[in-house]
Scaffold this motif. Structure first.
Motif, PDB file in Angstrom:
ATOM      1  N   MET A   1       0.849  -1.202   0.000  1.00 16.57           N
ATOM      2  CA  MET A   1       0.000   0.000   0.000  1.00 16.57           C
ATOM      3  C   MET A   1       0.882   1.249   0.000  1.00 16.57           C
ATOM      4  O   MET A   1       1.827   1.352   0.779  1.00 16.57           O
ATOM      5  N   ASP A   2       0.585   2.197  -0.894  1.00 22.16           N
ATOM      6  CA  ASP A   2       1.295   3.463  -0.896  1.00 22.16           C
ATOM      7  C   ASP A   2       1.069   4.182   0.428  1.00 22.16           C
ATOM      8  O   ASP A   2       0.068   3.955   1.122  1.00 22.16           O
ATOM      9  N   LYS A   3       1.984   5.076   0.757  1.00 29.22           N
ATOM     10  CA  LYS A   3       1.856   5.822   1.998  1.00 29.22           C
ATOM     11  C   LYS A   3       0.579   6.645   1.986  1.00 29.22           C
ATOM     12  O   LYS A   3       0.312   7.392   1.050  1.00 29.22           O
ATOM     13  N   LYS A   4      -0.218   6.497   3.033  1.00 31.68           N
ATOM     14  CA  LYS A   4      -1.474   7.229   3.169  1.00 31.68           C
ATOM     15  C   LYS A   4      -1.444   8.056   4.445  1.00 31.68           C
ATOM     16  O   LYS A   4      -0.688   7.788   5.373  1.00 31.68           O
ATOM     17  N   ARG A   5      -2.306   9.065   4.474  1.00 25.02           N
ATOM     18  CA  ARG A   5      -2.482   9.848   5.699  1.00 25.02           C
ATOM     19  C   ARG A   5      -3.802   9.431   6.343  1.00 25.02           C
ATOM     20  O   ARG A   5      -4.861   9.554   5.741  1.00 25.02           O
TER      21      ARG A   5
ATOM     22  N   THR B   1      -7.148  -1.275   2.993  1.00 26.51           N
ATOM     23  CA  THR B   1      -6.289  -1.628   1.859  1.00 26.51           C
ATOM     24  C   THR B   1      -6.934  -2.518   0.813  1.00 26.51           C
ATOM     25  O   THR B   1      -6.480  -2.555  -0.328  1.00 26.51           O
TER      26      THR B   1
ATOM     27  N   ASP C   1      -6.499  10.900   3.748  1.00 24.09           N
ATOM     28  CA  ASP C   1      -7.017   9.918   2.797  1.00 24.09           C
ATOM     29  C   ASP C   1      -8.068   9.009   3.430  1.00 24.09           C
ATOM     30  O   ASP C   1      -9.092   8.694   2.812  1.00 24.09           O
TER      31      ASP C   1
ATOM     32  N   HIS D   1       2.878   4.803   7.483  1.00 26.47           N
ATOM     33  CA  HIS D   1       1.871   5.788   7.103  1.00 26.47           C
ATOM     34  C   HIS D   1       1.943   7.033   7.993  1.00 26.47           C
ATOM     35  O   HIS D   1       2.477   6.990   9.106  1.00 26.47           O
TER      36      HIS D   1
ATOM     37  N   LYS E   1       3.706   0.657   9.788  1.00 31.96           N
ATOM     38  CA  LYS E   1       3.462   0.369   8.380  1.00 31.96           C
ATOM     39  C   LYS E   1       3.954   1.495   7.460  1.00 31.96           C
ATOM     40  O   LYS E   1       3.851   1.385   6.238  1.00 31.96           O
TER      41      LYS E   1
END
Length: 347
Positions: A1-5, A214, A67, A28, A26
């Motif tokens: 998973m791309d970095k999320k906020r 995710t 996000d 994030h 992870k």
């Protein structure tokens, strides 16, 4: 998973801090939004917003660059009726509307198996009727109705219904068990204690949240029970803690009917450490099906009931000096023992 906020409401609470740590591990970015101060070493690694989720003036700051929202904030069962309804229902409505208005990718709502009330069958499945018991249970049912409305409006909205969960930072009602175990007392349970009773480790709850964050939208936009896969009777689970304490003490069953009537009286006098949904279900089977979560999202809980309780007990022992200096009614601080302090004297 791309970095999320991630925005975690209730981030300073028991579930909140465990989830914050999990998400940081992870990779994030995390913002905590909580009326309580965020007094953890992780404070310099996250964005901290201290304030009430009902304060509309803070919502722009709360949702900026977010996000995914994980909505953990809630007034707990021993709070006043008006506060429970205002926080758990009105607060949830405001957060849902803010997320919808701002185009948030996902809003993960943390509900409770308290929405099933006092059931007449097991295992409980997600399609079973929702019947709230007491203000807290009622508020959780109403909050889920709001979630259904906002899902229909287009918000991607997984709902998790966890069983009672334990782990680092957890006290609440489980502090009674740990206190009795550590001080070398037998521990009373309502009824025989032979009823099947499912719990949940907070690490496994974090896994469920992450799966909802995710997995593909069409898989997660639903309601999911969360619990341990391995569990036995309430007696077996609690006895594991007494055995870990090493004092040779046992679980002692109390006749359920007179004990429940006594607890009803104590609750009316504000002396009971337990609220209605706990003491009315403690002597009965209590477990949910986790098939939807395991089969659709790949949920694989790592901890049994006994492992979760012992892990929590070991955290309790390691932090006992600071715990003893606190008092309150949240999951993170001890509940008032009320009349159970008298029970301990003879157990």
């Amino acid at each position: 998973m791309d970095k999320k906020r991630f925005l975690v409401t209730g981030g300073a609470g028991f579930m909140g801090i465990n989830l914050v740590r999990y998400l940081l591990d992870k990779g994030h970015a995390v913002r905590s939004y909580d009326i309580a101060p965020f007094s953890y070493p992780e404070a310099d690694r996250i964005s901290v917003l201290q304030g009430d989720i009902r304060d509309l003036s803070l919502h722009d700051a709360a949702f900026e660059d977010v996000d995914i929202v994980v909505h953990c904030a809630a007034a707990l069962p021993l709070a006043e009726h008006a506060e429970i309804m205002s926080t758990n229902v009105d607060g949830t409505r405001l957060m849902l509307q803010a997320a919808l208005d701002r185009g948030i990718d996902r809003f993960i709502h943390i509900s409770s198996t308290a929405v099933y009330g006092i059931p007449d069958h097991h295992p409980l499945v997600e399609s079973d009727p929702m019947v709230g018991v007491g203000p807290y249970g009622e508020s959780k049912v109403l909050a889920e109705h709001l979630c259904a409305e906002f899902r229909d409006k287009g918000l991607l909205l997984p709902v998790l219904r966890p069983k009672s969960f334990v782990g680092p930072e957890r006290l609440g009602a489980f502090e009674l068990l740990y206190d009795f175990a550590n001080t070398g007392h037998n521990f009373p349970v309502l009824g025989s204690g032979d009823n099947l009773y499912q719990l949940l480790d907070v690490e496994d709850l974090n896994q469920a949240v992450y799966l909802c964050a995710t997995k593909p939208p069409d898989l997660v936009n639903d309601t999911f029970n969360v619990g341990a896969a391995e569990f036995g009777s309430l007696r077996q689970s609690f006895q594991a803690v007494l055995d870990r304490a090493g004092h040779g003490k046992r679980i002692i069953g109390l006749p359920a009917a007179p004990a429940i009537w006594t607890l009803r009286l104590l609750e009316a006098l504000h002396l009971s450490p337990l609220y209605k949904w706990i003491y009315e279900t403690a002597s009965k089977d209590s477990f949910v099906s986790i098939d939807r979560l395991t089969e659709r999202l790949g949920y694989a809980p790592a901890h049994s009931n006994e492992e979760a309780l012992i892990r929590n007990y070991e955290w309790y022992l390691a932090n006992l000096p600071s715990i003893s200096a606190q008092a309150g009614v949240t999951h993170r601080v001890p509940w008032k023992k009320g009349a159970l302090a008298l029970v301990r004297a003879v157990m």
